[in-house]
Design a protein around this motif. Structure first.
Motif, PDB file in Angstrom:
ATOM      1  N   ASP A  54     -15.926   2.198  -4.023  1.00 28.73           N
ATOM      2  CA  ASP A  54     -16.963   2.159  -2.987  1.00 28.73           C
ATOM      3  C   ASP A  54     -17.087   0.734  -2.449  1.00 28.73           C
ATOM      4  O   ASP A  54     -17.137  -0.236  -3.219  1.00 28.73           O
ATOM      5  N   SER A  55     -17.123   0.631  -1.128  1.00 26.80           N
ATOM      6  CA  SER A  55     -17.343  -0.656  -0.459  1.00 26.80           C
ATOM      7  C   SER A  55     -16.242  -1.661  -0.810  1.00 26.80           C
ATOM      8  O   SER A  55     -16.485  -2.704  -1.425  1.00 26.80           O
ATOM      9  N   VAL A  56     -15.038  -1.328  -0.403  1.00 27.34           N
ATOM     10  CA  VAL A  56     -13.901  -2.208  -0.619  1.00 27.34           C
ATOM     11  C   VAL A  56     -13.500  -2.823   0.716  1.00 27.34           C
ATOM     12  O   VAL A  56     -13.516  -2.163   1.750  1.00 27.34           O
ATOM     13  N   ILE A  57     -13.153  -4.102   0.685  1.00 30.56           N
ATOM     14  CA  ILE A  57     -12.706  -4.820   1.889  1.00 30.56           C
ATOM     15  C   ILE A  57     -11.259  -5.252   1.672  1.00 30.56           C
ATOM     16  O   ILE A  57     -10.957  -5.979   0.714  1.00 30.56           O
ATOM     17  N   VAL A  58     -10.381  -4.796   2.554  1.00 32.73           N
ATOM     18  CA  VAL A  58      -8.975  -5.189   2.536  1.00 32.73           C
ATOM     19  C   VAL A  58      -8.732  -5.915   3.852  1.00 32.73           C
ATOM     20  O   VAL A  58      -8.609  -5.293   4.902  1.00 32.73           O
ATOM     21  N   LYS A  59      -8.651  -7.242   3.792  1.00 25.06           N
ATOM     22  CA  LYS A  59      -8.713  -8.023   5.029  1.00 25.06           C
ATOM     23  C   LYS A  59      -7.692  -9.158   5.019  1.00 25.06           C
ATOM     24  O   LYS A  59      -7.525  -9.865   4.035  1.00 25.06           O
ATOM     25  N   ASN A  60      -7.000  -9.289   6.162  1.00 27.96           N
ATOM     26  CA  ASN A  60      -6.107 -10.430   6.412  1.00 27.96           C
ATOM     27  C   ASN A  60      -4.999 -10.553   5.371  1.00 27.96           C
ATOM     28  O   ASN A  60      -4.590 -11.658   4.996  1.00 27.96           O
ATOM     29  N   ASN A  61      -4.493  -9.427   4.900  1.00 25.77           N
ATOM     30  CA  ASN A  61      -3.372  -9.434   3.968  1.00 25.77           C
ATOM     31  C   ASN A  61      -2.064  -9.179   4.712  1.00 25.77           C
ATOM     32  O   ASN A  61      -2.043  -8.514   5.747  1.00 25.77           O
ATOM     33  N   LEU A  62      -0.976  -9.688   4.173  1.00 24.76           N
ATOM     34  CA  LEU A  62       0.364  -9.406   4.676  1.00 24.76           C
ATOM     35  C   LEU A  62       1.063  -8.525   3.649  1.00 24.76           C
ATOM     36  O   LEU A  62       1.253  -8.924   2.495  1.00 24.76           O
ATOM     37  N   VAL A  63       1.448  -7.330   4.075  1.00 18.83           N
ATOM     38  CA  VAL A  63       2.113  -6.374   3.185  1.00 18.83           C
ATOM     39  C   VAL A  63       3.475  -6.048   3.789  1.00 18.83           C
ATOM     40  O   VAL A  63       3.560  -5.537   4.903  1.00 18.83           O
ATOM     41  N   GLU A  64       4.534  -6.327   3.045  1.00 24.44           N
ATOM     42  CA  GLU A  64       5.885  -6.137   3.564  1.00 24.44           C
ATOM     43  C   GLU A  64       6.729  -5.273   2.636  1.00 24.44           C
ATOM     44  O   GLU A  64       6.609  -5.347   1.411  1.00 24.44           O
ATOM     45  N   ARG A  65       7.574  -4.459   3.259  1.00 22.21           N
ATOM     46  CA  ARG A  65       8.632  -3.709   2.582  1.00 22.21           C
ATOM     47  C   ARG A  65       8.127  -2.878   1.407  1.00 22.21           C
ATOM     48  O   ARG A  65       8.625  -2.987   0.275  1.00 22.21           O
ATOM     49  N   SER A  66       7.155  -2.033   1.663  1.00 19.84           N
ATOM     50  CA  SER A  66       6.719  -1.048   0.670  1.00 19.84           C
ATOM     51  C   SER A  66       7.507   0.239   0.892  1.00 19.84           C
ATOM     52  O   SER A  66       7.635   0.697   2.023  1.00 19.84           O
ATOM     53  N   ASP A  67       8.028   0.820  -0.167  1.00 20.91           N
ATOM     54  CA  ASP A  67       8.878   1.993  -0.016  1.00 20.91           C
ATOM     55  C   ASP A  67       8.132   3.160   0.620  1.00 20.91           C
ATOM     56  O   ASP A  67       8.654   3.824   1.514  1.00 20.91           O
ATOM     57  N   LEU A  68       6.927   3.436   0.155  1.00 24.39           N
ATOM     58  CA  LEU A  68       6.190   4.609   0.628  1.00 24.39           C
ATOM     59  C   LEU A  68       5.068   4.225   1.582  1.00 24.39           C
ATOM     60  O   LEU A  68       5.082   4.602   2.741  1.00 24.39           O
ATOM     61  N   GLN A  69       4.099   3.482   1.112  1.00 22.78           N
ATOM     62  CA  GLN A  69       2.925   3.146   1.913  1.00 22.78           C
ATOM     63  C   GLN A  69       2.570   1.678   1.703  1.00 22.78           C
ATOM     64  O   GLN A  69       2.607   1.182   0.580  1.00 22.78           O
ATOM     65  N   GLY A  70       2.224   1.019   2.792  1.00 23.71           N
ATOM     66  CA  GLY A  70       1.829  -0.385   2.696  1.00 23.71           C
ATOM     67  C   GLY A  70       0.444  -0.538   2.096  1.00 23.71           C
ATOM     68  O   GLY A  70       0.260  -1.196   1.074  1.00 23.71           O
ATOM     69  N   ILE A  71      -0.544   0.067   2.733  1.00 26.56           N
ATOM     70  CA  ILE A  71      -1.927   0.068   2.241  1.00 26.56           C
ATOM     71  C   ILE A  71      -2.355   1.520   2.123  1.00 26.56           C
ATOM     72  O   ILE A  71      -2.308   2.266   3.101  1.00 26.56           O
ATOM     73  N   ALA A  72      -2.774   1.932   0.934  1.00 26.64           N
ATOM     74  CA  ALA A  72      -3.136   3.329   0.699  1.00 26.64           C
ATOM     75  C   ALA A  72      -4.547   3.406   0.126  1.00 26.64           C
ATOM     76  O   ALA A  72      -4.867   2.727  -0.855  1.00 26.64           O
ATOM     77  N   LEU A  73      -5.387   4.226   0.750  1.00 31.20           N
ATOM     78  CA  LEU A  73      -6.721   4.520   0.242  1.00 31.20           C
ATOM     79  C   LEU A  73      -6.781   6.023   0.014  1.00 31.20           C
ATOM     80  O   LEU A  73      -6.570   6.803   0.944  1.00 31.20           O
ATOM     81  N   ARG A  74      -7.088   6.424  -1.198  1.00 32.99           N
ATOM     82  CA  ARG A  74      -7.028   7.854  -1.485  1.00 32.99           C
ATOM     83  C   ARG A  74      -8.014   8.243  -2.580  1.00 32.99           C
ATOM     84  O   ARG A  74      -8.490   7.417  -3.338  1.00 32.99           O
ATOM     85  N   ASP A  75      -8.304   9.537  -2.609  1.00 29.48           N
ATOM     86  CA  ASP A  75      -9.128  10.118  -3.667  1.00 29.48           C
ATOM     87  C   ASP A  75     -10.547   9.559  -3.668  1.00 29.48           C
ATOM     88  O   ASP A  75     -10.978   8.875  -4.594  1.00 29.48           O
ATOM     89  N   LEU A  76     -11.253   9.832  -2.564  1.00 35.97           N
ATOM     90  CA  LEU A  76     -12.698   9.601  -2.461  1.00 35.97           C
ATOM     91  C   LEU A  76     -13.088   8.136  -2.381  1.00 35.97           C
ATOM     92  O   LEU A  76     -14.169   7.739  -2.832  1.00 35.97           O
ATOM     93  N   VAL A  77     -12.231   7.326  -1.813  1.00 34.11           N
ATOM     94  CA  VAL A  77     -12.641   5.961  -1.473  1.00 34.11           C
ATOM     95  C   VAL A  77     -13.599   6.041  -0.287  1.00 34.11           C
ATOM     96  O   VAL A  77     -13.350   6.774   0.671  1.00 34.11           O
ATOM     97  N   GLN A  78     -14.681   5.303  -0.325  1.00 31.85           N
ATOM     98  CA  GLN A  78     -15.658   5.380   0.748  1.00 31.85           C
ATOM     99  C   GLN A  78     -16.141   3.983   1.140  1.00 31.85           C
ATOM    100  O   GLN A  78     -16.057   3.041   0.364  1.00 31.85           O
TER     101      GLN A  78
END
Length: 642
Positions: free
Chosen positions: A432-456
């Motif tokens: 709950d109440s997560v901040i994902v800000k100003n990150n550099l994500v490179e070369r992820s096989d499946l997903q770069g940034i993933a939010l799942r299973d009741l993140v709010q």
């Protein structure tokens, strides 16, 4: 009409064979395992040894509490016979216990070796109010006996421990097997360790390696508060046996004392003097331990400019009830599981300027879930934990995820570089109440940034995601996805699946190739606003196009429409050609009845009878033959002429 069955068969076949949109299985990433080898020791034997160590420390504490009752001056250091070895107890005093003091207190327990190192062959316990200070600028090497028959430890029980050297000549602390003349690499029979229970630890310019076994408490270098592990009571009856087959009972003898004055004490330990441990760790290296550095029940731990590498389990672990602590400018590499880990019940922890690479599982793990879901045996609270931060860190090429956050509240991930993982940043488990800000994500096989299973209440803003399958992925979660740049992905730039309302996807710039830049077709209630998809190249393959066209209801309506068109076309053709008589292909009757034939055409002339009565005219006709002969053939073949 003959085409209709075939058309319907094709339509029904399309419905039956209709493929679904590909969705990654929910548990696919959860099933990912560490790439490192399994724990190399003996879990059963090592668990019993952990229990024996717990029992020894409890008995030492009980004896210390009762020292004044036995006539021993508790204000001077003393030695206890504890099993097959001795334990030196350093009692409270204002001045630190130095290395030279220990050489005087038990010269047989701390012996200089030919190579200049010192071999410690007895256990040391530092009581509350005492400080053991092994600080040397001359490159001191301290080796703790650790063989198949015996291992020793340095443990504070409310006291303080200072270990360090200089930048050019760091202090070196390791296990040592006198039988082999090398460090001890076998954990199955226990291994030397250092533990700070309560009090304060200060390490600087120190190397700790090849220490510890099995548990966090005995894992190498551990900082722990007053909480004792459950193994203390659960395994109390499984202590090691002496040569005569009887259990070794620790803490039977007080030394110095005459043998006839030795007493067996049965007292409960007084742990009230302990509190949370605190620590300052600078420019130190932890490698080839069970756990590089294990911390629990601590407050105010400050770790910076340190390294954790090649440890059997994790690099650095903040396990339970660690608060108001900071790890900065430190690196964790090639550990079997996680580089840095925050377990449940850790709050107010800041990770800043870290480097984590080549670890078997995650670069950084944060677990903010409750200690219990409801009433429980230990009465643990059911609330979540949080207020933890990861900033300005470089996390690359770990075995599973770069950053993994499970549960918790008020989590901030900012300014990090995350490269070369199965998934870059994963937020899950009801966070709950997560901040994902100003990150550099490179070369992820499946997903770069993933939010799942009741993140709010998530905010994913200002990030740059480059390469991989899906840039930003939400499943059964909600939040704001704003002002991100997604480049060079090959599936979807942004995907929302399941229950994702209320969510907003706005002001994002995406480029790459794939079925769609922003995919919200599998969710409802998502707001899209002012996203830039100009550089997105849609490359839907044939099966995707067919899926988009031949939806079940679409196929049904197309079939009905085709049926109407076929029916209408058949009716129009009938109107154009008229009605055809069913016997149109048969000869008309006129060709089979009275007709006119020229006798010359038949190459024969018949002489008619002299006179033939003609009922039509009522009189005999002339016997003169007419110029033309009318002939008719009756069904029975009789020939009539007139």
């Amino acid at each position: 009409m003959r085409l209709l069955p075939a058309v319907l068969a094709i339509a029904l076949g399309a419905i039956v064979a209709l493929p679904v949109f590909p969705v990654l299985p929910a548990a696919a990433d959860d099933q990912a395992t560490a790439t490192a080898a399994p724990y190399p020791g003996d879990p059963t034997a090592e668990a019993l040894l952990v229990a024996a160590e717990d029992r020894r420390l409890i008995d030492v504490r009980a004896i210390s509490n009762a020292a004044e009752w036995t006539g021993v001056n508790q204000f001077k250091p003393y030695r206890l016979a504890t099993g097959s070895s001795y334990t030196l107890v350093l009692t409270s005093r204002e001045a630190d216990y130095s290395f030279d003091d220990l050489l005087k207190l038990f010269p047989r327990g701390l012996v200089r070796q030919p190579d200049g190192s010192y071999l410690l062959s007895e256990n040391i316990v530092v009581e509350e109010g005492a400080t053991l200070n092994f600080h040397s600028n001359d490159g001191l090497a301290l080796r703790l006996v650790s063989s198949s028959d015996l291992f020793v430890s340095i443990v504070t029980m409310g006291g303080s421990l200072t270990l360090g050297g200089s930048a050019d000549e760091p202090l070196d602390v390791s296990s040592w097997d006198p039988d082999t003349g090398t460090v001890d690499t076998d954990t199955s029979d226990g291994r030397a360790y250092i533990r700070v229970i309560g009090g304060h630890a200060s390490f600087s310019n120190a190397n700790f390696h090849h220490l510890g076994f099995w548990s966090g408490m005995t894992g190498g270098v551990s900082l722990t508060g007053t909480e004792l592990p459950a193994t203390t009571t659960e395994s109390k009856g499984d202590l090691a046996l002496s040569d005569d087959g009887n259990p070794i009972v620790y803490g039977q003898e007080l030394i110095p004392a005459r043998p006839d004055e030795a007493q067996t004490l049965d007292l409960e330990p007084d742990l009230r003097g302990y509190s949370y441990v605190s620590a300052s760790i600078t420019s130190s290296h932890f490698d080839h331990n069970a756990f590089g550095l294990f911390v629990t029940s601590a407050e105010g731990v400050d770790v910076h400019d340190s390294e954790f590498s090649d440890n059997i389990v994790n690099g650095l672990v903040f396990h339970r009830h660690v608060t108001n602590s900071r790890v900065s400018s430190s690196a964790s590499t090639n550990n079997a599981l996680d580089g840095f880990a925050l377990s449940r019940a850790t709050t107010g922890v800041i990770f800043d300027g870290l480097t984590s690479s080549g670890n078997g599982r995650n670069g950084v793990s944060i677990d903010g879930r409750p200690l219990a879901e409801g009433p429980n045996a230990t009465g643990n609270p059911t609330g979540t934990f949080g207020n933890n931060t990861i900033n300005n860190s470089i996390i690359t090429a770990n075995g599973r995820y770069g950053i993994d956050v499970v549960g918790g509240i008020n989590i901030t991930l900012s300014g990090n570089t995350v490269k070369n993982h199965t998934m870059g940043i994963v937020i899950r488990g009801g966070t709950d109440s997560v901040i994902v800000k100003n990150n550099l994500v490179e070369r992820s096989d499946l997903q770069g940034i993933a939010l799942r299973d009741l993140v709010q209440n998530a905010t994913v803003q200002g990030n740059t995601v480059v390469g991989g399958g899906i840039g930003i992925y939400l499943r059964d979660s909600s939040g704001l996805i704003d002002r991100n740049v997604v480049e060079e992905v090959n599936n979807h730039a942004i995907t929302l699946v399941g229950i994702a309302a209320p969510s907003t996807v706005s002001h994002n710039t995406v480029s790459g190739t794939g079925p769609s830049g922003i995919d919200v077709s599998r969710t409802e209630g998502t707001i899209r606003a002012e996203n830039d998809l100009d550089d997105w190249r849609s490359t839907k393959p044939l099966d995707v196009l067919l899926r988009s066209i031949f939806q079940p209801l679409t196929v049904l309506w197309l079939s009905l429409g085709l049926l109407v068109l076929i029916t209408a076309g058949t009716g129009m053709r009938r109107k154009r050609t008229g009605i055809v008589h069913p016997y149109a292909n048969l000869a008309p009757m006129s060709t089979l009845t009275l007709g006119v034939v020229d006798a010359a055409d038949l190459n024969q002339v018949r002489t008619p009878p002299a006179a033939i009565a003609d009922p039509k005219f009522g009189a005999h006709r002339s016997e003169q033959p007419p110029e033309r002969v009318l002939r008719a053939f009756e069904p029975d073949g009789m020939e009539l002429t007139t």
